[in-house]
Scaffold this active site. Structure first.
Site, PDB file in Angstrom:
ATOM      1  N   CYS A  28       0.854  -1.183   0.000  1.00 58.33           N
ATOM      2  CA  CYS A  28       0.000   0.000   0.000  1.00 58.33           C
ATOM      3  C   CYS A  28       0.897   1.242   0.000  1.00 58.33           C
ATOM      4  O   CYS A  28       1.804   1.348   0.832  1.00 58.33           O
ATOM      5  CB  CYS A  28      -0.902  -0.009   1.231  1.00 58.33           C
ATOM      6  SG  CYS A  28      -1.873   1.505   1.414  1.00 58.33           S
ATOM      7  N   ASP A  79      -0.367  -5.763   0.312  1.00 57.38           N
ATOM      8  CA  ASP A  79      -1.657  -6.066  -0.310  1.00 57.38           C
ATOM      9  C   ASP A  79      -1.498  -7.379  -1.064  1.00 57.38           C
ATOM     10  O   ASP A  79      -0.493  -7.584  -1.755  1.00 57.38           O
ATOM     11  CB  ASP A  79      -2.065  -4.964  -1.292  1.00 57.38           C
ATOM     12  CG  ASP A  79      -2.517  -3.696  -0.593  1.00 57.38           C
ATOM     13  OD1 ASP A  79      -3.194  -3.803   0.440  1.00 57.38           O
ATOM     14  OD2 ASP A  79      -2.203  -2.604  -1.090  1.00 57.38           O
TER      15      ASP A  79
END
Length: 136
Positions: A50, A57
């Protein structure tokens, strides 16, 4: 003869890290250019970070495409996808970048890239990009 230290603290990249760092999408000739067919590829372990929090992620990527003159070589695709694992990049930007690179590498007749990101903070996201005309 000494045993190599697997936990050497030097900053020398390991062989897998070098392969990932040098990765690019490789293609080979479509073995049957006259036939219309669809290929599907699943990459279930995609990761990036992120750009706001730095947290990882995770996503499952699915590529569906109808090849033109070239098809994607799977090992190179795996290594290429792995080079995003430490990159701070938004979902939207990374999926669009991957699509651009897929299009530039093989110029398929039609392609659909689906990214299904794992939920974080009770929010999940799916992103789909299409390019070209699907043939029947």
């Amino acid at each position: 003869m000494s045993t190599p230290n697997l936990y050497d603290s030097t900053n020398k990249p390991l062989y897998g890290e070098r392969l990932i760092e040098e990765s690019k999408i490789i293609c080979f000739d479509n073995p049957n250019k006259k036939r219309i067919y669809e290929i599907s590829i699943e990459l279930p372990e995609f990761t990036c970070k992120c750009p706001f929090s730095g947290y990882p992620d995770f996503a499952k990527l699915n590529i569906f495409y109808q090849p033109n003159s070239k098809v994607y070589e799977l090992k190179s695709l795996k290594l290429y996808i792995n080079h995003f694992r430490d990159l701070k990049i938004s979902h939207e930007e990374v999926v669009n970048r991957i699509m651009d690179d897929l299009l530039n590498a093989a110029a398929p007749h039609w392609i659909h890239l689906n990214a299904d990101f794992n939920p974080r903070g009770n929010v999940s996201m799916k992103l789909d990009i299409y390019s070209g005309q699907k043939r029947n």
